[in-house]
Enzyme design. Structure first.
Site, short mmCIF file in Angstrom:
data_model
loop_
_atom_site.label_atom_id
_atom_site.label_comp_id
_atom_site.label_asym_id
_atom_site.label_seq_id
_atom_site.Cartn_x
_atom_site.Cartn_y
_atom_site.Cartn_z
N ASP A 1 50.47 67.59 30.19
CA ASP A 1 51.20 66.93 30.93
C ASP A 1 50.87 65.25 31.19
O ASP A 1 49.21 65.16 29.94
CB ASP A 1 51.22 67.80 32.43
CG ASP A 1 50.94 67.01 33.47
OD1 ASP A 1 52.50 65.64 33.87
OD2 ASP A 1 50.33 65.94 34.36
N ASP B 1 50.48 62.06 33.82
CA ASP B 1 49.61 62.00 34.87
C ASP B 1 48.68 62.37 34.65
O ASP B 1 48.90 63.62 35.50
CB ASP B 1 50.75 61.27 35.84
CG ASP B 1 51.24 60.21 35.52
OD1 ASP B 1 51.08 59.34 35.02
OD2 ASP B 1 52.71 60.51 35.50
N LYS C 1 58.88 71.43 35.54
CA LYS C 1 57.97 72.50 36.29
C LYS C 1 57.80 72.79 37.33
O LYS C 1 58.14 71.74 38.38
CB LYS C 1 56.90 71.51 35.93
CG LYS C 1 56.81 71.50 34.03
CD LYS C 1 54.83 71.12 33.61
CE LYS C 1 55.02 69.08 34.10
NZ LYS C 1 54.07 68.45 33.72
N ASP D 1 47.44 69.05 34.87
CA ASP D 1 45.89 69.06 35.73
C ASP D 1 46.65 69.39 37.34
O ASP D 1 45.36 69.23 38.06
CB ASP D 1 46.03 67.42 36.14
CG ASP D 1 47.39 66.80 36.96
OD1 ASP D 1 48.15 66.52 36.48
OD2 ASP D 1 46.66 65.73 38.13
#
Length: 259
Positions: A13, A15, A184, A209
Site C-alpha cells: 500500500d 499511504d 481493496k 497499514d
C-alpha cells in the site's frame, strides 16, 4: 501449518506504508531501492482513483521515492481492467477524476450519459448534486453500478472527508442497487495486479497499514501479509478482527532485509 514458499514478489500500500501525510516513512526509500536492485516484481497500490499512475509517480518522486509508473496500481486501473475483461468496448457515465477517466479511455471505453452500460463512481473532491441525480436516474433505467473502492472516508489536514463508499451508499439508498466494488478488500484488485507483474499469490506478499482492506485483500488473494504500524492501525486494533496478518512490524524499515 503448511510452510510458505519464499517471497518473490511484493505488493505494498502507499499511504500509511511508504508515506504518511505527504512525508516518506523512514525506511521506505531503502525498501524501494532494494526492490529495484533485486529485480523482483513489485507494485505500489492505492484505492484512491483520483490520480493516474504518472501523477503518483511524480508525487512519490518529489519525496524521494523512485517508483516507476509501471509499478503503480490503482483502483482506477483495476476497475478499467475488470470492465475490459467483463464487457470490452462498453460505455459508461463516470463520476470521478482523471485517474479513472484516463484508465477507462485507455481500456477503450466511451464516456456518455446516453443509455450507458455502466455508472462508475470514483473518488473526487467535486461531487455535485446534478451528477449524482443523473447517476441515480441512469441506474434506475438499467445501467449497472460499479464503484472503484469502498472507503467511506479519506484523510485531509482538516480531518476526515467523505469518500467513494459514503457516496455509493447515498446512491444505493436512492436506487436500491448495491455497487460492485473493485478496490481493496476485493481480492480481484490484488489478483489483477499480480497478473500485471506476472507474479503468483503463493510466492507474493502484501504490506499494508489497514486490517480491513490491505490485510484482508492479501489474505483472500492467498498472499503472505505484513501489517505495519505507521498508518491507521495500532496493536490494540488487531484483536478486533477474526483474522490476523502473517506478521506485524513497526514499519516498512523492518522488511528491507526480507527483499
Amino acid at each position: 501449518m503448511t510452510e510458505r514458499k519464499p517471497i518473490e514478489s511484493w505488493l505494498t500500500d502507499m499511504d500509511g506504508v511508504l508515506m504518511h501525510e505527504g512525508v516518506p516513512v523512514p525506511g521506505a526509500d531503502a525498501f524501494i531501492k532494494k526492490l529495484r536492485e533485486s529485480g523482483r516484481p513489485f507494485l505500489v497500490l492505492t484505492n484512491n482513483s483520483m490520480y493516474t499512475a504518472r501523477d503518483l509517480h511524480a508525487r512519490l518522486n518529489r519525496i524521494g521515492l523512485e517508483v516507476p509508473v509501471e509499478n503503480i496500481w490503482t483502483s482506477a486501473l483495476a476497475t478499467a481492467s475488470f470492465l475490459d475483461n467483463q464487457h470490452p468496448g462498453g460505455t459508461a457515465y463516470v463520476i470521478g477524476e482523471a485517474g479513472l477517466t484516463t484508465a477507462l479511455h485507455d481500456a477503450g471505453y466511451v464516456m456518455t450519459d446516453a443509455d450507458p452500460d455502466f455508472v462508475i463512481l470514483g473518488e473526487t473532491r467535486t461531487y455535485s448534486f446534478e451528477a449524482l441525480t443523473k447517476a441515480i436516474r441512469l441506474i434506475n433505467n438499467g445501467a449497472r453500478f460499479i464503484a472503484t473502492n469502498p472507503d467511506n472516508t479519506g484523510p485531509s489536514p482538516e480531518g476526515a472527508l467523505p469518500a467513494t463508499g459514503s457516496v455509493a451508499a447515498l446512491i444505493t439508498k436512492a436506487t436500491g442497487k448495491e455497487p460492485y466494488f473493485v478496490g481493496k478488500p476485493n481480492p480481484l484488485m490484488m489478483r489483477t495486479g499480480l497478473n500485471v507483474i506476472g507474479a503468483h499469490s503463493e510466492t507474493s506478499a502484501m504490506i499494508g497499514d489497514r486490517m480491513d482492506t490491505d490485510v484482508l485483500a492479501g489474505l483472500e488473494a492467498g498472499m503472505e501479509t505484513f501489517l505495519v504500524l505507521t498508518g491507521l492501525t495500532t496493536l490494540n486494533d488487531i484483536d478486533r478482527y477474526p483474522y490476523r496478518p502473517t506478521k506485524v512490524v513497526e514499519s516498512i524499515a523492518d522488511l528491507v532485509d526480507l527483499v
